[in-house]
Each structure stands twice: as C-alpha cells, then as structure tokens.
Design an enzyme around this catalytic site. Structure first.
Site, PDB file in Angstrom:
ATOM      1  N   HIS A  46       0.650  -1.148   0.224  1.00 58.79           N
ATOM      2  CA  HIS A  46      -0.039   0.068  -0.228  1.00 58.79           C
ATOM      3  C   HIS A  46       0.932   1.397  -0.598  1.00 58.79           C
ATOM      4  O   HIS A  46       1.588   1.138   0.682  1.00 58.79           O
ATOM      5  CB  HIS A  46      -0.964  -0.064   1.243  1.00 58.79           C
ATOM      6  CG  HIS A  46      -2.555   1.141   0.789  1.00 58.79           C
ATOM      7  ND1 HIS A  46      -1.850   2.398   1.741  1.00 58.79           N
ATOM      8  CD2 HIS A  46      -3.362   1.086   0.621  1.00 58.79           C
ATOM      9  CE1 HIS A  46      -2.902   3.083   0.637  1.00 58.79           C
ATOM     10  NE2 HIS A  46      -3.780   2.275   0.930  1.00 58.79           N
ATOM     11  N   GLU A  54      -3.500   2.682  -7.987  1.00 62.08           N
ATOM     12  CA  GLU A  54      -4.097   3.694  -7.168  1.00 62.08           C
ATOM     13  C   GLU A  54      -2.845   4.997  -7.039  1.00 62.08           C
ATOM     14  O   GLU A  54      -2.088   4.699  -6.237  1.00 62.08           O
ATOM     15  CB  GLU A  54      -3.875   2.940  -4.906  1.00 62.08           C
ATOM     16  CG  GLU A  54      -5.186   1.714  -4.835  1.00 62.08           C
ATOM     17  CD  GLU A  54      -5.014   1.587  -3.466  1.00 62.08           C
ATOM     18  OE1 GLU A  54      -6.460   1.525  -2.895  1.00 62.08           O
ATOM     19  OE2 GLU A  54      -4.261   1.986  -2.542  1.00 62.08           O
TER      20      GLU A  54
HETATM   21  P1  PGA Z   1      -9.641   6.537   0.516  1.00 67.74           P
HETATM   22  O1  PGA Z   1      -8.153   5.075   0.661  1.00 67.74           O
HETATM   23  O2  PGA Z   1     -11.124   5.079   0.463  1.00 67.74           O
HETATM   24  O3  PGA Z   1      -9.922   6.152   2.118  1.00 67.74           O
HETATM   25  O4  PGA Z   1      -9.173   6.987  -0.290  1.00 67.74           O
HETATM   26  C1  PGA Z   1      -7.829   4.050  -0.551  1.00 67.74           C
HETATM   27  C2  PGA Z   1      -6.945   3.168  -0.295  1.00 67.74           C
HETATM   28  O5  PGA Z   1      -5.670   3.564   0.751  1.00 67.74           O
HETATM   29  O6  PGA Z   1      -6.774   2.361  -0.443  1.00 67.74           O
END
Ligand code: PGA
Length: 232
Positions: A93, A153
């Site tokens: 992550h 992401e």
């Molecule tokens: P968020 O986080 O939906 O709060 O933007 C997504 C993530 O960090 O996986």
C-alpha cells in the site's frame, strides 16, 4: 470475478468494529457468487474479526512480513497466522511504501510468503510501480502472475476526495492489459464513495476502499452500486 475490498487501515477500534458487524449482519446481503467482499481490519482486531466475521465477508490482512519464525517483534509472520489464515492480504500500500520505505522488491518477498500459504496478495501499485512490479513477478515465476490481484491507486487520489477520472482509469488499465494480457484482476482505489463507485465498474474488476468502507451503510452502498452498474 469482482472484488470489493475494504481497507480499514488504522481507523477502527474494537467498539467501532463491533458496531459495524452489528449493522452489517442486519442487512440482507445478496450478491452473486462471483462477487467477493473482503475486509482488512487493523492487526489487533484481526483475530476477533476472523472468528466473528461479518456475514459473507472474506478476511484480509493489511500486510505481512517477509520474515519467518517466532522472533520478530511487531511482525506478522506465517507462524502468527497459521491457524487463522486470511483469504487475501494487501501488500505494498502506498502508505507502507511511504511510511516504511517498502518497495517492489520487498513486496515480492512478502508475496512469496503468501503464495506458499496459498493466500492471494492484493498488490497496490501506481503509475510508477505497476510495470516494474509485474516484471518482477514474471522474472520470479510467471505462473504467479495468475495468483495475485493488483489495486491501481494513484497517490493523489488516496484519502483526498480527488478520485481518478474513470476514463483515465480505462486508459491506464487498457494500455497495461494490451501489453501484458488480461488474465489478472485490477481493482481501483482512491477516494471511492457510494456516489462514484458505479462509474468504475466498466473499467476494472473491483474496488479497494479506505475511508468510505468504515461505515456499514456506506460500504454496503458501494458494493451495491458497483455491482448493479456492472449488471446493466
Ligand atoms: P481511500 O483509501 O478510499 O480513503 O481514498 C483507499 C486506499 O488507501 O486504499
């Protein structure tokens, strides 16, 4: 297969998790078998969550150590989870990459631990790390590219309220698939809410949801909207 993954990060205490479970288990949860709803609670609450899981939910860890054995203070190793194996584990992550300096090489080492345990990693990547991560897995063992999920992401979209334009996601994932194939699931993550969840359904295989997954109503609505849109 579609995957909706909740990453609760460090943001839920024991009381809040019990409240979520109570609300969740009062809902009439119906979705097809090809939809997997996955929740990754914070480490201290994982076992309670695992034992008393929310109905229809696959348990997930937020990370795992690449080390093995019993002498690693503060780490989760195969020994720690040998009797409560998660179905999935989030790796790489962006918060762990930023706060703990994790890189693709370390993520690959962590993934190897998971593959040995037959747990599928959900590997978080962005524009800078996706191709290299994919190549590192291929160099290690191309068969294992079939045994992981990727979560795309963009750093600027995480926790900011600035979710990626779905057309842009289509472009990025489409481009990647043209070069590398379409046999691996790619999820989208970054400021997903009940209002925007459906807009991603045509372009990816699921969602990784942070903040908006911590309330049962909101998470349920995200699942519902993504699936409903997918079926139209
Ligand atoms: P968020 O986080 O939906 O709060 O933007 C997504 C993530 O960090 O996986």
């Amino acid at each position: 297969m579609r995957f909706i993954v909740a990453n609760w990060k460090s943001g839920m205490n024991a009381t809040q998790i019990v409240a979520f479970q109570d609300q969740w288990n009062q809902k009439s949860l119906t979705w097809d078998e090809d939809v997997r709803v996955v929740i990754a609670p914070p480490d201290p609450h994982y076992v309670a969550f695992y034992n008393d899981a929310c109905a229809g939910v696959y348990p997930c860890l937020q990370h795992i150590s690449a080390l093995t054995g019993a002498a690693h203070t503060g780490s989760i190793t195969p020994e720690t989870i040998s009797d409560c194996l998660p179905s999935y584990t989030i790796l790489g992550h962006s918060e762990r990459r930023r706060e703990y300096g994790e890189d693709n090489r370390q993520v690959l080492a962590q993934a190897q631990i998971l593959w040995q345990l037959q747990i599928e990693p959900i590997i978080c990547v962005d524009a800078d790390t996706f191709a290299d991560m994919f190549a590192q897995i291929e160099a290690f063992d191309p068969h294992l590219q079939h045994q992981c999920l990727f979560a795309y992401e963009p750093a600027g979209a995480i926790g900011t309220g600035h979710n990626l334009d779905p057309q842009e996601l289509d472009h990025i994932i489409g481009d990647f698939r043209r070069h590398h194939g379409d046999f691996f699931p790619v999820l989208y993550g970054g400021s997903v809410t009940p209002d925007n969840a459906a807009s991603y359904a045509p372009y990816c295989d699921g969602l990784l949801v942070g903040g908006a997954s911590r309330q049962a109503d909101s998470f349920y609505q995200i699942i519902h909207n993504f699936i409903a849109s997918d079926q139209t």
